[in-house]
Enzyme design. Structure first.
Site, PDB file in Angstrom:
ATOM      1  CG  HIS A   1      35.421  41.474  40.311  1.00  0.00           C
ATOM      2  ND1 HIS A   1      34.867  40.639  39.375  1.00  0.00           N
ATOM      3  CD2 HIS A   1      35.817  40.669  41.325  1.00  0.00           C
ATOM      4  CE1 HIS A   1      34.924  39.395  39.808  1.00  0.00           C
ATOM      5  NE2 HIS A   1      35.501  39.383  40.979  1.00  0.00           N
ATOM      6  N   GLY A   2      37.377  41.674  37.617  1.00  0.00           N
ATOM      7  CA  GLY A   2      38.524  40.784  37.388  1.00  0.00           C
ATOM      8  C   GLY A   2      38.354  40.077  36.061  1.00  0.00           C
TER       9      GLY A   2
ATOM     10  CG  ASN B   1      40.247  35.181  44.556  1.00  0.00           C
ATOM     11  OD1 ASN B   1      40.353  35.482  45.746  1.00  0.00           O
ATOM     12  ND2 ASN B   1      39.183  35.465  43.843  1.00  0.00           N
TER      13      ASN B   1
END
Lengths: 140, 476
Positions: B399-400, B202
């Site tokens: 965080h994402g 990722n």
């Protein structure tokens, strides 16, 4: 019946790897093939140009699987290869193994997702039917 | 996840009360819809974290939480060594100090768009990425030790970037407490040629446009405005971190057995902070954090040079650099007293609020930038730490986007080449080292980043400053 000697199965953000075999060694070898099939496809296209040797030791067979997979990842990364095949011999809780492969070549190899480590998640080594199953989740 | 038995504390915070062997409750920050979409395993894992010795206040899950190993991804927990608190490898993860760095370019989209193909090609060619890739920097053991002790400062000394950039990196570019003697020879050997490489999976290098400004004051403090182009990279410590994690999975397992720690889940391998194994792991982890900070510093410099080779008028400068797989020693107020805590953030970002001394002076009035990486097809966010965040989850935020679909399922749904064409038709240029990797990372395999950012904002963990939209992405 298992779909083949090895498979990659679902796990959240990562992958699980599973090997089957008539012996514990064969199941461990197939779990390793499953792991490297995430990095490179097809494994049959990987030429055995370079060889690595690994050793592993652990208090039980399940932790030995994790040690074996992590030892292979480290040795392959140090040698700069993706293994296409692996062999393991186990006696008295100790494993001596080897693998052969070549550097990843985008022109001939598909795949290319790096495995960071073998984890203790869904870790299972067990007798299944006539043979053995060896599995765990790997972090990618 | 079943939500009926959760105790709702606010619109976007739900609690699992401390029952049975849990030392503290577990709190999940998410709205009901996100929570219902979360795996049941998140509940199990965060409840297990709440059972660890010396945990303080609660175990927390961020709005992007999903099933991890040991801790869920998006898990936060703080431990006090004076209460037998532990440090856990499962609370930090394999990619130690994986994180995001955003760079301003000073150019509007109209000036970049006509040269986008060249920009993407330059980034693809000049930043090593993909499996087995090596950087241009060749180190010996001594050189690598300097990296592991010096972090981003080492990279600046080697000519990658300017000293002024370090203030905009967490820990001012260098984490204290690194112990190179606690990093195995294998970890060091694997890391020798990897400084300045993006990796795979990722990890990415993206050209983004500020799509929408939510908070004009904070955006102005961060030096960004609607329509401007940013360069953002997501990567970590590469094999050094992976090997440190692997080594200490074994070492901490032995320590836990030696000390007779009863662990709810063997993936939560840990050792007391004040034990030889705990101290060694912290030192090795801090060394790997420095490896990651150096790596992002070098990649940022390579990316800036690549960008400027096409658009020399660009003024590329750092906005901020966050790490989201770490354990940090921080002071927090708990029940009116200041305490020194070991805060684990696994797939979670530190989010210090306004006035915190560790926020760069230029941003101190508005809070620390929290860089949230979304997907290559949807968007990313810049958030800012809030005054409330310290009291909610030890100053932590998401965080994402967080995956909603497994990689296998993504491979069944998408093909890399088709995805590349589909995104191109939407004006997003993708350069990938692996078609399989592209399919695994399909935007549809993630939660909706807008939902995650909204839930984070509404929970008060961090507030939305700007939404970023990708226009080109280099995938490892």
């Amino acid at each position: 019946m298992p779909p083949g000697p090895y498979e990659v199965f679902e796990h959240g953000a990562d992958y699980g790897v599973r090997g089957f075999g008539p012996t514990l060694e064969a199941a461990f070898e197939n779990a390793a093939r499953a792991m490297f099939s995430i990095a490179v496809e097809p494994l049959s296209a990987v030429r055995p140009l370079r060889r690595i040797a690994v050793e592993a030791e652990a208090p039980d067979e399940e932790l030995l699987l994790v040690e074996w997979l992590n030892a292979l990842l480290a040795a392959a990364s140090l040698e700069g290869i993706v293994p296409g095949d692996c062999r393991a011999r186990i006696s008295d809780g100790r494993l001596a193994g080897e693998a052969s492969g070549e550097p990843f070549d985008p022109a001939r190899h598909r795949g290319g997702t790096e495995v960071k480590g073998a984890t203790l998640t869904l870790l299972r080594v067990a007798r299944e039917g006539e043979g053995y199953l060896a599995q765990c989740v790997v972090d990618v | 996840m079943q939500t009926s038995d959760l105790h709702q504390i606010s619109e976007s915070c739900f609690e699992i009360p401390a029952v049975g062997l849990m030392n503290v409750p577990a709190r999940l920050f998410a709205d009901r819809a996100l929570l219902e979409g979360m795996d049941e395993k998140v509940r199990e894992q965060i409840s297990n974290v709440a059972r660890l010795p010396g945990i303080v206040t609660a175990a927390f899950a961020m709005p992007d939480a999903h099933w991890g190993y040991g801790f869920p991804i998006g898990g936060v927990a703080a431990f006090d060594p004076r209460q037998g608190g532990v440090i856990s490898m499962g609370g930090i993860g394999y990619d130690i100090s994986c994180g995001v760095r955003a760079l301003r370019t000073g150019l509007p989209e109209e000036e970049v768009r006509p040269r986008l193909e060249e920009v993407a090609t330059a980034l693809f060619e000049r930043v090593p990425a993909g499996i087995g890739s090596e950087g241009k920097i060749r180190l010996d053991r001594r050189g690598l030790d300097e990296v592991l002790l010096g972090g981003a400062r080492w990279a600046v000394e080697q000519g990658y970037g300017e000293p002024g950039e370090l203030e905009f990196v967490e820990e001012r570019g260098r984490m204290e407490g690194a112990d190179t003697g606690a990093v195995s020879d294998t970890a060091k050997s694997r890391g020798l040629n990897q400084i300045g490489t993006l990796g795979s999976g990722n990890h990415y290098l993206e050209v983004q446009v500020v799509d929408q400004v939510h908070d004009a004051d904070a955006a102005s403090a961060f030096g960004i405005a609607a329509g401007e182009v940013l360069l953002t990279l997501h990567c970590g410590s590469r094999a050094i971190g992976h090997q440190v994690a692997t080594d200490y999975q074994r070492e901490l397992g032995k320590a836990a057995r030696r000390l007779g720690l009863s662990l709810p889940d063997r993936e939560l391998v840990c050792a007391p902070i004040d034990s030889p194994e705990g101290r060694r792991y912290y030192g090795a982890m801090a060394a790997a954090v420095n490896g990651a900070l150096a790596n992002r510093q070098v990649i940022a410099a390579l990316a800036a040079r690549a960008f400027r080779s096409v658009l020399p008028e660009a003024r590329v400068g750092i906005l901020y650099d966050v790490s989201h797989n770490t354990c940090k020693v921080e002071e927090h107020e708990v029940d009116g007293a200041r305490r020194r805590l070991w805060v684990h953030r696994k797939g979670a970002t530190r989010a210090f609020g306004p006035g915190h001394p560790d926020v760069p002076a230029a941003y101190r009035e508005v809070g620390q930038p929290v860089l949230v990486g979304g997907t290559m097809g949807t968007g990313s966010y810049v958030l800012a730490g809030t005054s409330a965040s310290a009291g909610l989850a030890f100053a932590s935020a998401c965080h994402g986007a967080g995956r909603s679909m497994s990689r296998n399922e993504a491979l069944r749904h998408w093909r890399g080449d088709r995805l590349q064409r589909e995104l191109a038709s939407r004006g997003i240029l993708i350069k990938g080292h692996s078609l399989r990797g592209l399919a695994e990372e399909a935007p549809g395999a993630y939660k909706d980043i807008d939902d995650v950012a909204r839930a984070t904002h509404e929970a008060g963990l961090a507030r939305r400053v700007a939404r970023l939209r990708p226009i080109a992405c280099v995938k490892g």
